[in-house]
Write a protein that holds these residues in place. Structure first.
Motif, PDB file in Angstrom:
ATOM      1  N   LYS A  31      48.788  28.374  30.259  1.00  0.00           N
ATOM      2  CA  LYS A  31      48.087  29.041  31.363  1.00  0.00           C
ATOM      3  C   LYS A  31      47.097  28.084  32.027  1.00  0.00           C
ATOM      4  CE  LYS A  31      48.219  33.678  29.325  1.00  0.00           C
ATOM      5  NZ  LYS A  31      47.351  34.730  28.740  1.00  0.00           N
ATOM      6  N   PRO A 111      42.516  32.890  50.708  1.00  0.00           N
ATOM      7  CA  PRO A 111      41.364  33.073  49.804  1.00  0.00           C
ATOM      8  C   PRO A 111      40.029  33.039  50.527  1.00  0.00           C
ATOM      9  CG  PRO A 111      42.199  30.837  49.643  1.00  0.00           C
ATOM     10  CD  PRO A 111      43.139  31.585  50.559  1.00  0.00           C
ATOM     11  N   TRP A 115      37.391  28.950  44.138  1.00  0.00           N
ATOM     12  CA  TRP A 115      37.269  28.913  42.678  1.00  0.00           C
ATOM     13  C   TRP A 115      37.802  30.188  42.041  1.00  0.00           C
ATOM     14  CZ3 TRP A 115      36.998  24.116  42.233  1.00  0.00           C
ATOM     15  CH2 TRP A 115      36.204  23.346  43.074  1.00  0.00           C
ATOM     16  N   LYS A 116      37.600  31.325  42.708  1.00  0.00           N
ATOM     17  CA  LYS A 116      38.126  32.583  42.188  1.00  0.00           C
ATOM     18  C   LYS A 116      39.654  32.554  42.194  1.00  0.00           C
ATOM     19  CE  LYS A 116      37.503  37.606  42.603  1.00  0.00           C
ATOM     20  NZ  LYS A 116      38.302  37.826  41.472  1.00  0.00           N
ATOM     21  N   SER A 117      40.234  31.949  43.218  1.00  0.00           N
ATOM     22  CA  SER A 117      41.690  31.803  43.271  1.00  0.00           C
ATOM     23  C   SER A 117      42.188  31.020  42.068  1.00  0.00           C
ATOM     24  CB  SER A 117      42.111  31.084  44.554  1.00  0.00           C
ATOM     25  OG  SER A 117      41.676  31.782  45.675  1.00  0.00           O
ATOM     26  N   THR A 119      40.530  30.583  39.081  1.00  0.00           N
ATOM     27  CA  THR A 119      40.281  31.274  37.811  1.00  0.00           C
ATOM     28  C   THR A 119      41.176  32.492  37.633  1.00  0.00           C
ATOM     29  OG1 THR A 119      38.450  32.557  38.756  1.00  0.00           O
ATOM     30  CG2 THR A 119      37.891  30.488  37.624  1.00  0.00           C
ATOM     31  N   ASP A 120      41.566  33.132  38.735  1.00  0.00           N
ATOM     32  CA  ASP A 120      42.482  34.276  38.661  1.00  0.00           C
ATOM     33  C   ASP A 120      43.938  33.835  38.634  1.00  0.00           C
ATOM     34  OD1 ASP A 120      40.282  35.909  38.730  1.00  0.00           O
ATOM     35  OD2 ASP A 120      40.571  36.547  40.827  1.00  0.00           O
ATOM     36  N   ALA A 121      44.186  32.536  38.821  1.00  0.00           N
ATOM     37  CA  ALA A 121      45.535  31.971  38.898  1.00  0.00           C
ATOM     38  C   ALA A 121      46.369  32.713  39.938  1.00  0.00           C
ATOM     39  CB  ALA A 121      46.225  31.981  37.536  1.00  0.00           C
ATOM     40  N   ASN A 122      45.762  32.970  41.090  1.00  0.00           N
ATOM     41  CA  ASN A 122      46.459  33.614  42.204  1.00  0.00           C
ATOM     42  C   ASN A 122      47.277  32.536  42.912  1.00  0.00           C
ATOM     43  OD1 ASN A 122      47.161  34.697  44.747  1.00  0.00           O
ATOM     44  ND2 ASN A 122      45.468  36.150  44.616  1.00  0.00           N
ATOM     45  N   GLN A 125      47.440  32.092  46.779  1.00  0.00           N
ATOM     46  CA  GLN A 125      46.208  31.524  47.308  1.00  0.00           C
ATOM     47  C   GLN A 125      46.080  30.042  46.952  1.00  0.00           C
ATOM     48  OE1 GLN A 125      42.895  33.973  46.071  1.00  0.00           O
ATOM     49  NE2 GLN A 125      43.432  35.605  47.512  1.00  0.00           N
TER      50      GLN A 125
END
Length: 181
Positions: A31, A111, A115-117, A119-122, A125
């Motif tokens: 992951k 996005p 950074w959220k992209s 950490t969420d592994a989107n 995005q």
């Protein structure tokens, strides 16, 4: 076989307590590597194209490909879920209140927080971010040379990290399968 042996010896908790954690570490490493590999390989690929027109064409094709394959997966999943539901194997499916429509999905591809992209592994995005950075590096021309070299170097490093993680596959799969059995 090892999982079965521990089960037959009456100590199946050995696999849960001592083998499964190594399998979990392996899955976590897989992951961990996904986002950097996708991001850096796409940016490196875009930079290697050298032409913004090619980048735009490939970028839209990539986004369209992910949208089409995601839609196909949803349709296949819903068809099979409904088929099995008629056999009484699954609960009735219903859309949640506020379920996303096409425009919400389209907006969500872009996005608001890089950074959220990550950490969420989107992944959609992440692809958009890669397209933006790759295009930006190309558009910067000579001033983007340092960024281009940095991306190429980081991609070479992440390839080595990925090779290391893949080399752990026999151990990771063994420990997870022993626990499952």
């Amino acid at each position: 076989l090892a999982g079965y042996v521990f089960y037959m010896l009456g100590i199946p908790e050995f696999t849960t307590n001592y083998l499964k954690p190594f399998g979990t570490i392996f899955v976590n490493l897989l992951k961990f590597i996904v986002v950097p590999v996708v991001l850096l390989s796409m940016i490196d690929g875009i930079i290697s194209m050298g032409d913004m027109k090619k980048v735009g064409s490939v970028g839209w094709k990539t986004v369209a490909y992910f949208l089409v394959t995601t839609a196909a997966a949803c349709v296949i999943g819903l068809v099979f879920a409904n088929l099995f539901n008629n056999a009484g194997w699954f609960p009735t499916l219903a859309l949640e209140d506020g379920a996303a429509n096409f425009m919400d999905t389209l907006v969500a591809i872009f996005p608001s927080n890089m950074w959220k992209s990550f950490t969420d592994a989107n992944m959609l995005q992440v692809i958009v971010i890669a397209l933006m950075f790759g295009g930006g590096i190309l558009a910067a021309g000579e001033k983007g040379k340092l960024a281009k070299d940095l991306v190429s170097t980081l991609y070479a490093v992440i390839e080595r990290v990925m090779a290391f993680i893949i080399a752990l596959s026999p151990i990771g799969v063994f420990t997870m399968m022993a626990w499952v059995v």
